[in-house]
Structure formats: C-alpha cells, structure tokens
Write a protein that holds these residues in place. Sequence first.
Motif, short mmCIF file in Angstrom:
data_model
loop_
_atom_site.label_atom_id
_atom_site.label_comp_id
_atom_site.label_asym_id
_atom_site.label_seq_id
_atom_site.Cartn_x
_atom_site.Cartn_y
_atom_site.Cartn_z
N ARG A 102 32.50 51.33 41.51
CA ARG A 102 32.25 50.65 42.78
C ARG A 102 32.28 49.13 42.67
N ASP A 103 31.46 48.53 41.83
CA ASP A 103 31.37 47.07 41.76
C ASP A 103 32.67 46.43 41.29
N GLN A 104 33.32 47.03 40.30
CA GLN A 104 34.60 46.48 39.84
C GLN A 104 35.65 46.61 40.94
N SER A 105 35.57 47.66 41.72
CA SER A 105 36.49 47.84 42.84
C SER A 105 36.41 46.67 43.81
N PHE A 106 35.19 46.23 44.11
CA PHE A 106 35.02 45.12 45.03
C PHE A 106 35.68 43.85 44.48
N VAL A 107 35.48 43.59 43.21
CA VAL A 107 36.07 42.41 42.56
C VAL A 107 37.59 42.50 42.63
N ASP A 108 38.13 43.67 42.29
CA ASP A 108 39.58 43.86 42.27
C ASP A 108 40.19 43.70 43.66
N HIS A 109 39.59 44.33 44.65
CA HIS A 109 40.13 44.26 46.00
C HIS A 109 40.05 42.84 46.56
N LYS A 110 38.98 42.15 46.25
CA LYS A 110 38.84 40.75 46.70
C LYS A 110 39.93 39.88 46.08
N ALA A 111 40.25 40.10 44.82
CA ALA A 111 41.31 39.33 44.16
C ALA A 111 42.67 39.59 44.81
N ILE A 112 42.91 40.82 45.21
CA ILE A 112 44.16 41.16 45.90
C ILE A 112 44.20 40.45 47.26
N ILE A 113 43.10 40.49 47.99
CA ILE A 113 43.02 39.81 49.28
C ILE A 113 43.28 38.32 49.11
N ASP A 114 42.67 37.70 48.12
CA ASP A 114 42.85 36.27 47.89
C ASP A 114 44.31 35.93 47.61
N ALA A 115 44.98 36.78 46.85
CA ALA A 115 46.40 36.55 46.55
C ALA A 115 47.24 36.67 47.82
N MET A 128 47.08 43.54 41.44
CA MET A 128 47.19 44.99 41.64
C MET A 128 47.33 45.69 40.29
N ARG A 129 48.11 45.13 39.39
CA ARG A 129 48.27 45.73 38.06
C ARG A 129 46.91 45.81 37.36
N ARG A 130 46.15 44.73 37.41
CA ARG A 130 44.82 44.73 36.78
C ARG A 130 43.90 45.75 37.44
N HIS A 131 43.97 45.82 38.76
CA HIS A 131 43.16 46.80 39.50
C HIS A 131 43.48 48.22 39.02
N LEU A 132 44.74 48.54 38.92
CA LEU A 132 45.14 49.89 38.51
C LEU A 132 44.74 50.16 37.05
N GLU A 133 44.80 49.13 36.22
CA GLU A 133 44.33 49.28 34.84
C GLU A 133 42.83 49.57 34.80
N HIS A 134 42.07 48.90 35.65
CA HIS A 134 40.62 49.15 35.72
C HIS A 134 40.34 50.57 36.20
N VAL A 135 41.09 51.02 37.19
CA VAL A 135 40.92 52.39 37.69
C VAL A 135 41.14 53.38 36.55
N GLU A 136 42.18 53.16 35.79
CA GLU A 136 42.48 54.08 34.68
C GLU A 136 41.39 54.05 33.61
N ARG A 137 40.85 52.88 33.35
CA ARG A 137 39.77 52.78 32.37
C ARG A 137 38.55 53.60 32.81
N PHE A 138 38.22 53.53 34.09
CA PHE A 138 37.09 54.28 34.60
C PHE A 138 37.39 55.77 34.69
N ARG A 139 38.63 56.09 34.98
CA ARG A 139 39.01 57.50 35.09
C ARG A 139 38.87 58.20 33.75
N GLY A 140 39.27 57.51 32.70
CA GLY A 140 39.17 58.10 31.36
C GLY A 140 40.14 59.25 31.19
N ASP A 141 39.78 60.18 30.39
CA ASP A 141 40.68 61.31 30.08
C ASP A 141 40.29 62.52 30.88
N ASP A 142 41.06 62.79 31.91
CA ASP A 142 40.85 64.01 32.70
C ASP A 142 41.83 65.07 32.27
#
Length: 142
Positions: A102-115, A128-142
């Motif tokens: 949740r919290d990292q999502s807010f940071v990521d989305h705000k950075a996209i908005i600013d760009a 967006m690339r960094r955002h998707l990398e963060h999503v993958e880190r949180f997702r882990g191995d499913d």
Amino acid sequence: NFEAIAQRTEAQNLAEYRQVVEIGTAQLAAAKATEKDVVQLEAILSQMKEAGEDAVKLSQLDFDFHSALVRITHNELLLITFNTIRAVYEDYTESVFERGYRDQSFVDHKAIIDALRAGDAELAGLMMRRHLEHVERFRGDD
C-alpha cells in the motif's frame, strides 16, 4: 477469446504484459496528458489512500488508475486490450496489497503523476518501470 485466456493466465504472463504495455503507455500518456487528466489521477490516488487496508478496494482503484493512464493515450487498441485483463489484474494486485504494498504504491503512483504533470515521457516510463519492479518484489514467488 482473449478475455477468457487472460483470466487463466499465470502471474508471470501478466507481469510481462504490464512491462511491455504499461511502460509505453506511461510514456505516451505523458506526451498527451492535460491538467484535467492529472487531476483525475490525483483523485484516484486520494481514493486509494481513503481505502485503508482494503486490498480488494485498493486493487480496483489501482486498476482504475492504470486504466485512466491508458485513456489519456487516446489509443483505442490499448484501452480495449487493457480492459480485457481487469479480472486477472485485480486478483494479481490484490495479492500484492495483501502483502503490504500500500504505502509504496502511493509513492510510485505519485511519481508517475509528477512525470505526467511535467510532460516528461522518459521519466514517466522510468517511474512506471520502477513501479512494476516494486510490485514484483512484493508479489514474490507465486
């Protein structure tokens, strides 16, 4: 049909789809975004913050945010293909929000908005690339 296939796809396929489609979408959106578009994205981000820890609501709003980015491009093909993955996208992101994204999502989305507000396509793609990398880190191995 594409929607049926999308609903059965593996998480890795969705991650790859997002890398291919959403980075370019962010770049194109940055070139076309109006102030009204940016304000709409900020409103969705505010709704996400108000959703608290509700992973289902967060995943729905996250899709709305990314769908709004696609709409900003004014590209009908992108919008059609993106909307067909809604169910699998929301399942995927719900699991990420359940893992504390949740919290990292807010940071990521705000950075996209600013760009987008800056009209910086290169930066929007990078954020967006960094955002998707963060999503993958949180997702882990499913």
